[in-house]
Design a protein around this motif. Sequence first.
Motif, PDB file in Angstrom:
ATOM      1  N   LEU A  52     -34.463 -11.730  73.139  1.00 33.44           N
ATOM      2  CA  LEU A  52     -34.248 -11.710  74.620  1.00 33.44           C
ATOM      3  C   LEU A  52     -33.092 -12.185  74.926  1.00 33.44           C
ATOM      4  CD1 LEU A  52     -37.539 -14.057  75.253  1.00 33.44           C
ATOM      5  CD2 LEU A  52     -37.162 -11.624  75.319  1.00 33.44           C
ATOM      6  N   LEU A  53     -31.985 -10.975  74.597  1.00 30.65           N
ATOM      7  CA  LEU A  53     -30.865 -11.054  75.071  1.00 30.65           C
ATOM      8  C   LEU A  53     -30.349  -9.795  76.014  1.00 30.65           C
ATOM      9  CD1 LEU A  53     -29.561 -11.586  71.463  1.00 30.65           C
ATOM     10  CD2 LEU A  53     -29.303 -13.425  72.991  1.00 30.65           C
ATOM     11  N   LEU A  54     -29.415 -10.040  76.702  1.00 28.11           N
ATOM     12  CA  LEU A  54     -28.834  -8.959  77.740  1.00 28.11           C
ATOM     13  C   LEU A  54     -28.086  -7.747  77.071  1.00 28.11           C
ATOM     14  CD1 LEU A  54     -27.741 -10.578  80.935  1.00 28.11           C
ATOM     15  CD2 LEU A  54     -29.845  -9.512  80.469  1.00 28.11           C
ATOM     16  N   GLY A  55     -27.494  -8.240  75.814  1.00 26.75           N
ATOM     17  CA  GLY A  55     -26.752  -7.053  75.246  1.00 26.75           C
ATOM     18  C   GLY A  55     -26.358  -7.290  73.872  1.00 26.75           C
ATOM     19  N   GLU A  56     -25.731  -6.311  73.044  1.00 22.07           N
ATOM     20  CA  GLU A  56     -25.455  -6.612  71.712  1.00 22.07           C
ATOM     21  C   GLU A  56     -24.146  -7.514  71.342  1.00 22.07           C
ATOM     22  OE1 GLU A  56     -24.841  -2.524  70.194  1.00 22.07           O
ATOM     23  OE2 GLU A  56     -26.905  -1.998  70.467  1.00 22.07           O
ATOM     24  N   GLY A  57     -24.200  -8.088  70.345  1.00 23.59           N
ATOM     25  CA  GLY A  57     -22.737  -8.629  70.037  1.00 23.59           C
ATOM     26  C   GLY A  57     -23.195  -9.888  69.037  1.00 23.59           C
ATOM     27  N   HIS A  58     -22.486 -10.884  69.046  1.00 20.44           N
ATOM     28  CA  HIS A  58     -22.538 -12.139  68.076  1.00 20.44           C
ATOM     29  C   HIS A  58     -24.038 -12.494  67.699  1.00 20.44           C
ATOM     30  CE1 HIS A  58     -21.686 -15.716  65.960  1.00 20.44           C
ATOM     31  NE2 HIS A  58     -22.295 -16.198  66.561  1.00 20.44           N
ATOM     32  N   PHE A  59     -24.545 -12.802  68.916  1.00 16.45           N
ATOM     33  CA  PHE A  59     -26.082 -13.400  68.673  1.00 16.45           C
ATOM     34  C   PHE A  59     -27.085 -12.306  68.383  1.00 16.45           C
ATOM     35  CE2 PHE A  59     -23.937 -16.559  71.412  1.00 16.45           C
ATOM     36  CZ  PHE A  59     -24.220 -17.536  70.803  1.00 16.45           C
ATOM     37  N   HIS A  60     -26.849 -10.971  68.652  1.00 15.46           N
ATOM     38  CA  HIS A  60     -27.958 -10.090  68.384  1.00 15.46           C
ATOM     39  C   HIS A  60     -27.637  -9.761  66.845  1.00 15.46           C
ATOM     40  CE1 HIS A  60     -30.091  -6.141  67.921  1.00 15.46           C
ATOM     41  NE2 HIS A  60     -31.008  -6.730  68.539  1.00 15.46           N
ATOM     42  N   ASP A  61     -26.496  -9.862  66.243  1.00 19.78           N
ATOM     43  CA  ASP A  61     -26.205  -9.485  65.013  1.00 19.78           C
ATOM     44  C   ASP A  61     -26.840 -10.671  64.156  1.00 19.78           C
ATOM     45  OD1 ASP A  61     -24.541  -7.299  65.778  1.00 19.78           O
ATOM     46  OD2 ASP A  61     -22.610  -8.436  65.674  1.00 19.78           O
ATOM     47  N   LYS A  62     -26.825 -11.944  64.772  1.00 19.12           N
ATOM     48  CA  LYS A  62     -27.361 -13.065  64.047  1.00 19.12           C
ATOM     49  C   LYS A  62     -28.777 -12.749  63.769  1.00 19.12           C
ATOM     50  CE  LYS A  62     -26.517 -17.268  64.836  1.00 19.12           C
ATOM     51  NZ  LYS A  62     -26.167 -18.645  65.513  1.00 19.12           N
TER      52      LYS A  62
END
Length: 92
Positions: A52-62
Motif C-alpha cells: 500500500l505504497l504510492l510508488g517504487e523506491g526504498h520501502f517497496h524494495d524492502k
Amino acid sequence: ATADARAQARLLADVWGTSIGVAFGSAATPSVPDAVSANRDHPHVRVAVAALLLGEGHFHDKLTRSGAEIVTAPLGASPQIVEQILTRFDEE
C-alpha cells in the motif's frame, strides 16, 4: 495509520473469508519480514504482501526482499488515488 491498516485487513478478510495479517514496512510492528517468517511455519501457506505504497523506491524494495511469494506493485497514479488526492486538496 496502523489502525487504518488493521481496518483494511479486516475488510479484506471478510471478502476472502480468511485471516489477514498486518505488518509494516517502517516503524510499526510487526515488520513485513518478521510477519513473512512467522507465516512460514504454516504448511501450504503462500505469503502475499499488499504494497500500500504510492510508488517504487526504498520501502517497496524492502517489501520485495521480505521473502513473500507475491508482492503487489505500488498503487501508483491510479485514477482513484488521484481523485482522493484532489478531493483532499480541495477540502483544505
